[in-house]
Design an enzyme around this catalytic site. Structure first.
Site, PDB file in Angstrom:
ATOM      1  N   LYS A 158      -8.600  73.410  15.208  1.00 12.19           N
ATOM      2  CA  LYS A 158      -9.956  73.375  14.683  1.00 12.19           C
ATOM      3  C   LYS A 158     -10.653  72.130  14.764  1.00 12.19           C
ATOM      4  CE  LYS A 158      -8.462  75.163  10.803  1.00 12.19           C
ATOM      5  NZ  LYS A 158      -7.292  75.278  11.100  1.00 12.19           N
ATOM      6  N   THR A 159      -9.822  71.032  14.203  1.00 11.37           N
ATOM      7  CA  THR A 159     -10.598  69.693  14.434  1.00 11.37           C
ATOM      8  C   THR A 159     -10.773  69.238  15.929  1.00 11.37           C
ATOM      9  OG1 THR A 159      -9.190  68.878  12.384  1.00 11.37           O
ATOM     10  CG2 THR A 159     -10.361  67.177  13.429  1.00 11.37           C
ATOM     11  N   ARG A 216       0.118  71.316  16.074  1.00 12.09           N
ATOM     12  CA  ARG A 216       0.756  70.136  15.320  1.00 12.09           C
ATOM     13  C   ARG A 216       1.918  70.016  14.979  1.00 12.09           C
ATOM     14  NH1 ARG A 216      -2.309  69.863   9.952  1.00 12.09           N
ATOM     15  NH2 ARG A 216      -4.313  69.478  11.142  1.00 12.09           N
ATOM     16  N   THR A 256      -9.285  77.383   6.677  1.00  8.41           N
ATOM     17  CA  THR A 256      -8.105  78.059   6.577  1.00  8.41           C
ATOM     18  C   THR A 256      -8.255  79.593   6.048  1.00  8.41           C
ATOM     19  OG1 THR A 256      -7.228  77.080   4.616  1.00  8.41           O
ATOM     20  CG2 THR A 256      -6.469  76.263   6.884  1.00  8.41           C
ATOM     21  N   ASP A 286     -14.614  70.015   7.326  1.00  3.64           N
ATOM     22  CA  ASP A 286     -13.300  70.734   7.313  1.00  3.64           C
ATOM     23  C   ASP A 286     -13.290  71.473   5.822  1.00  3.64           C
ATOM     24  OD1 ASP A 286     -10.793  71.265   8.445  1.00  3.64           O
ATOM     25  OD2 ASP A 286      -9.961  69.528   7.997  1.00  3.64           O
TER      26      ASP A 286
END
Ligand code: ADP
Length: 342
Positions: free
Chosen positions: A66-67, A219, A160, A111
């Protein structure tokens, strides 16, 4: 005793490491074809109209990109990105400061947007819709409300927990993009790219194994690459092969499916303490001495995805695959199809 997870929390220098591995353009990103296609079209349309991009909501479990996509969007637009998060913006003034710095077409990335306070969220509505805000200069009787015009910016928000967003906020996004777990093949490509960037020597079988044990999450595959690289440098000649990967992941107690101590502790709590459920998340969290949020955000999504656990109206229920994976006898009750809507 709280169980620490090998890769649950963001480690101090981790952000730097992960940032260095972030793709910067849409074409450099791997996987998420549908999301990338939607973004490509929206970016092109905005470019043709000469207008800023619609506000974008990215949702999906942690670590899926997402980032990364927020930065990619700003790069593709050729504009500036400003980054904050729901818990960091506690007062209207914090948001006001960010909003007034935005130039036309700039990207504001928030975020964990589901953690914005109600007051701040409501302050954001007119900014998103009309690019104006009503700002109260002082609190109390002497307070003055100033209507402030903003430049047309784009909000990119990540969550999330899309389900926790108020409908009023969700309706203000033009693009709702959902990120899914990556396939093993896509993760293998991601980790090959990372290994090349870091100049780590690795054969394809080794990287494939890393991918298989990374829970569908970029990640995690990048984090494991780092750990395995350390192991290879200390215990070998720095080259990654299948044996090195297996040995390093065994030390980290990451099993064949990529589950770690925390995942297994969750399953054991559900199965041993609550006979496989149904059990409420609060009860499981209390038994484990862990935060409910961590369990809901980083443990459960993958266990649900691989069918080890299901959610029922009466709580979480362990499925036969979870017993089998832990080497436990599957009770008859777990074999019965549970009434999902009882
Ligand atoms: P999130 O914001 O969803 O938690 P991030 O954007 O921080 O996830 O991504 C975590 C890591 O995964 C980053 O270091 C990035 O390098 C990598 N990554 C994420 N998505 C992709 C992708 N589509 N292709 C390659 N690498 C990716």
């Amino acid at each position: 005793m709280a169980i620490e997870r090998v890769f649950s929390q963001r480690l101090p220098d981790e952000e730097r490491y992960l940032s260095a591995l972030r793709p910067t353009r849409l074409d450099e990103c791997i996987g998420q074809e549908v999301v990338r296609q939607q973004l490509r079209i929206a970016l092109e349309a905005a470019r043709k109209r000469g207008e800023p991009l619609d506000h974008v909501l990215l949702d999906g479990p942690p670590g899926l990109g997402k980032t990364t996509l927020a930065h990619v969007i700003a790069n593709e637009l050729g504009t500036t990105i400003r980054v904050t998060s729901g818990p960091a913006v506690t007062r209207q003034g914090d948001l006001m400061m960010l909003l007034t710095q935005m130039d036309t077409g700039d990207v504001l990335f928030i975020d964990e947007v589901h953690r914005l306070s109600k007051v701040v969220e409501e302050f954001l509505y007119p900014a998103l819709e009309d690019f104006r805000v009503d700002y109260t200069t002082e609190s109390g009787i002497g307070g003055r409300v100033v209507n402030f015009a903003l430049k047309r910016f784009t909000l990119v928000a990540a969550t999330t927990r899309a389900g926790m967003l108020s409908p009023a906020l969700r309706d203000r996004f033009g693009l709702l993009l959902h990120l899914d777990y990556y396939s093993e093949e896509q993760l293998a490509r991601i980790v090959r790219r990372s290994a090349d960037l870091l100049k780590v020597r690795a054969d394809d079988i080794a990287l494939r194994r890393l991918a298989a044990r990374s829970r569908g999450t970029p990640r995690i595959v990048n984090r494991l690459l780092r750990r395995v690289r350390d192991y290879a440098e200390v215990c070998g000649d720095g080259t990654l092969n299948a044996a090195v990967v297996d040995a390093a992941l065994d030390i980290l107690q990451i099993d064949q499916l990529g589950l770690d101590n925390l995942d297994r502790a969750y399953l054991h709590a559900l199965i041993r303490h609550y006979d496989g459920g149904p059990a409420g998340i609060e009860a499981i969290a209390a038994t484990m001495g862990h935060e409910r949020d961590t369990l809901e955000d980083v443990v459960e999504p993958y266990l649900l995805q691989i069918g080890f656990v299901i959610r029922t109206p009466r709580g979480r229920l362990a499925r036969p695959a979870a017993y089998a994976h832990l080497g436990l006898t599957i009770p008859a009750s777990a074999r019965d199809e549970p009434g999902l809507f009882e």
